[in-house]
Scaffold this motif. Structure first.
Motif, PDB file in Angstrom:
ATOM      1  N   VAL A  67     -40.317  31.321  13.982  1.00 55.80           N
ATOM      2  CA  VAL A  67     -40.446  30.218  14.942  1.00 55.80           C
ATOM      3  C   VAL A  67     -41.912  29.820  15.101  1.00 55.80           C
ATOM      4  O   VAL A  67     -42.230  28.633  15.224  1.00 55.80           O
ATOM      5  N   ALA A  68     -42.817  30.779  15.080  1.00 59.10           N
ATOM      6  CA  ALA A  68     -44.250  30.478  15.164  1.00 59.10           C
ATOM      7  C   ALA A  68     -44.706  29.668  13.958  1.00 59.10           C
ATOM      8  O   ALA A  68     -45.503  28.731  14.095  1.00 59.10           O
ATOM      9  N   ALA A  69     -44.204  30.002  12.773  1.00 58.25           N
ATOM     10  CA  ALA A  69     -44.563  29.241  11.571  1.00 58.25           C
ATOM     11  C   ALA A  69     -44.068  27.799  11.680  1.00 58.25           C
ATOM     12  O   ALA A  69     -44.783  26.857  11.330  1.00 58.25           O
ATOM     13  N   LEU A  70     -42.869  27.632  12.178  1.00 54.60           N
ATOM     14  CA  LEU A  70     -42.339  26.276  12.385  1.00 54.60           C
ATOM     15  C   LEU A  70     -43.140  25.551  13.457  1.00 54.60           C
ATOM     16  O   LEU A  70     -43.442  24.359  13.319  1.00 54.60           O
ATOM     17  N   GLY A  71     -43.517  26.249  14.510  1.00 53.56           N
ATOM     18  CA  GLY A  71     -44.300  25.644  15.579  1.00 53.56           C
ATOM     19  C   GLY A  71     -45.658  25.158  15.102  1.00 53.56           C
ATOM     20  O   GLY A  71     -46.139  24.106  15.547  1.00 53.56           O
ATOM     21  N   VAL A  72     -46.282  25.897  14.205  1.00 52.99           N
ATOM     22  CA  VAL A  72     -47.562  25.469  13.641  1.00 52.99           C
ATOM     23  C   VAL A  72     -47.384  24.145  12.903  1.00 52.99           C
ATOM     24  O   VAL A  72     -48.174  23.211  13.082  1.00 52.99           O
ATOM     25  N   GLN A  73     -46.354  24.037  12.096  1.00 55.18           N
ATOM     26  CA  GLN A  73     -46.130  22.811  11.349  1.00 55.18           C
ATOM     27  C   GLN A  73     -45.832  21.629  12.267  1.00 55.18           C
ATOM     28  O   GLN A  73     -46.330  20.527  12.062  1.00 55.18           O
ATOM     29  N   VAL A  74     -45.026  21.865  13.278  1.00 58.11           N
ATOM     30  CA  VAL A  74     -44.685  20.788  14.218  1.00 58.11           C
ATOM     31  C   VAL A  74     -45.924  20.351  14.993  1.00 58.11           C
ATOM     32  O   VAL A  74     -46.162  19.151  15.168  1.00 58.11           O
ATOM     33  N   ALA A  75     -46.721  21.301  15.457  1.00 59.49           N
ATOM     34  CA  ALA A  75     -47.920  20.967  16.233  1.00 59.49           C
ATOM     35  C   ALA A  75     -48.908  20.148  15.405  1.00 59.49           C
ATOM     36  O   ALA A  75     -49.470  19.156  15.887  1.00 59.49           O
ATOM     37  N   VAL A  76     -49.110  20.527  14.158  1.00 56.66           N
ATOM     38  CA  VAL A  76     -50.042  19.782  13.300  1.00 56.66           C
ATOM     39  C   VAL A  76     -49.488  18.391  12.999  1.00 56.66           C
ATOM     40  O   VAL A  76     -50.225  17.406  13.013  1.00 56.66           O
ATOM     41  N   GLY A  77     -48.191  18.292  12.775  1.00 55.50           N
ATOM     42  CA  GLY A  77     -47.594  16.981  12.523  1.00 55.50           C
ATOM     43  C   GLY A  77     -47.678  16.059  13.721  1.00 55.50           C
ATOM     44  O   GLY A  77     -47.994  14.872  13.589  1.00 55.50           O
ATOM     45  N   VAL A  78     -47.436  16.595  14.904  1.00 54.73           N
ATOM     46  CA  VAL A  78     -47.530  15.789  16.125  1.00 54.73           C
ATOM     47  C   VAL A  78     -48.969  15.336  16.338  1.00 54.73           C
ATOM     48  O   VAL A  78     -49.223  14.173  16.683  1.00 54.73           O
ATOM     49  N   TRP A  80     -51.273  14.873  14.063  1.00 49.47           N
ATOM     50  CA  TRP A  80     -51.615  13.877  13.052  1.00 49.47           C
ATOM     51  C   TRP A  80     -51.011  12.524  13.404  1.00 49.47           C
ATOM     52  O   TRP A  80     -51.678  11.496  13.335  1.00 49.47           O
ATOM     53  N   ARG A  81     -49.727  12.517  13.811  1.00 52.17           N
ATOM     54  CA  ARG A  81     -49.079  11.259  14.186  1.00 52.17           C
ATOM     55  C   ARG A  81     -49.737  10.638  15.417  1.00 52.17           C
ATOM     56  O   ARG A  81     -49.866   9.426  15.506  1.00 52.17           O
ATOM     57  N   ARG A  82     -50.148  11.469  16.376  1.00 56.46           N
ATOM     58  CA  ARG A  82     -50.836  10.955  17.560  1.00 56.46           C
ATOM     59  C   ARG A  82     -52.159  10.308  17.160  1.00 56.46           C
ATOM     60  O   ARG A  82     -52.530   9.263  17.704  1.00 56.46           O
ATOM     61  N   GLY A  83     -52.866  10.900  16.214  1.00 58.48           N
ATOM     62  CA  GLY A  83     -54.101  10.302  15.711  1.00 58.48           C
ATOM     63  C   GLY A  83     -53.852   8.978  15.015  1.00 58.48           C
ATOM     64  O   GLY A  83     -54.640   8.033  15.149  1.00 58.48           O
ATOM     65  N   LEU A  84     -52.750   8.883  14.271  1.00 57.88           N
ATOM     66  CA  LEU A  84     -52.413   7.611  13.625  1.00 57.88           C
ATOM     67  C   LEU A  84     -52.126   6.528  14.665  1.00 57.88           C
ATOM     68  O   LEU A  84     -52.554   5.382  14.516  1.00 57.88           O
ATOM     69  N   ARG A  85     -51.393   6.897  15.700  1.00 54.78           N
ATOM     70  CA  ARG A  85     -51.095   5.917  16.752  1.00 54.78           C
ATOM     71  C   ARG A  85     -52.361   5.473  17.466  1.00 54.78           C
ATOM     72  O   ARG A  85     -52.528   4.298  17.786  1.00 54.78           O
ATOM     73  N   ARG A  86     -53.262   6.422  17.741  1.00 51.94           N
ATOM     74  CA  ARG A  86     -54.509   6.091  18.417  1.00 51.94           C
ATOM     75  C   ARG A  86     -55.353   5.139  17.570  1.00 51.94           C
ATOM     76  O   ARG A  86     -55.921   4.179  18.092  1.00 51.94           O
ATOM     77  N   SER A  87     -55.424   5.398  16.278  1.00 50.92           N
ATOM     78  CA  SER A  87     -56.215   4.515  15.410  1.00 50.92           C
ATOM     79  C   SER A  87     -55.559   3.150  15.266  1.00 50.92           C
ATOM     80  O   SER A  87     -56.238   2.142  15.134  1.00 50.92           O
ATOM     81  N   ALA A  88     -54.230   3.097  15.317  1.00 43.58           N
ATOM     82  CA  ALA A  88     -53.545   1.809  15.240  1.00 43.58           C
ATOM     83  C   ALA A  88     -53.758   0.994  16.515  1.00 43.58           C
ATOM     84  O   ALA A  88     -53.826  -0.237  16.469  1.00 43.58           O
ATOM     85  N   GLU A  89     -53.871   1.662  17.655  1.00 42.79           N
ATOM     86  CA  GLU A  89     -54.117   0.957  18.914  1.00 42.79           C
ATOM     87  C   GLU A  89     -55.545   0.435  18.990  1.00 42.79           C
ATOM     88  O   GLU A  89     -55.803  -0.583  19.619  1.00 42.79           O
TER      89      GLU A  89
END
Length: 107
Positions: A67-78, A80-89
């Motif tokens: 679960v920790a390994a999955l959590g690392v992947q989810v946290a990094v993906g979230v 990255w996507r938040r950074g994409l949204r911020r740059s798009a705004e």
């Protein structure tokens, strides 16, 4: 119509994604080792009263590591996507505005 294609990550994001993959792989490798542990490795199972607890705890620890390994992947993906949204705004774009929101002279 907006595109569903995501841009490639830039330098810092690429390094963060690679590090997260290495960390996830290491966590999964440790989980595999924990799952493969047998209580017989630690001595005679009949002579030790905590033998049954070792069965339960290695399963709990292995699942927690997965679960920790999955959590690392989810946290990094979230992140990255938040950074994409911020740059798009930050970059104003009138390309995606519908014509109903424009002044009458612009149509």
């Amino acid at each position: 119509m907006p595109s569903n294609v995501l841009p490639q990550p830039d330098g810092p994001d690429t390094r963060r994604i690679k590090r997260s993959r290495v960390l996830s792989f290491a966590l999964l490798a440790v989980a595999a080792v924990v799952f493969s542990l047998r209580p017989e490795v630690f001595g005679d199972p009949q002579a030790q009263p905590w033998h049954a607890l070792l069965h339960v705890w290695r399963i709990v620890l292995g699942v927690a590591l997965m679960v920790a390994a999955l959590g690392v992947q989810v946290a990094v993906g979230v992140r990255w996507r938040r950074g994409l949204r911020r740059s798009a705004e930050q970059e104003p774009s009138t390309r995606g505005t519908p014509p109903g929101n424009q002044a009458a002279g612009d149509r």
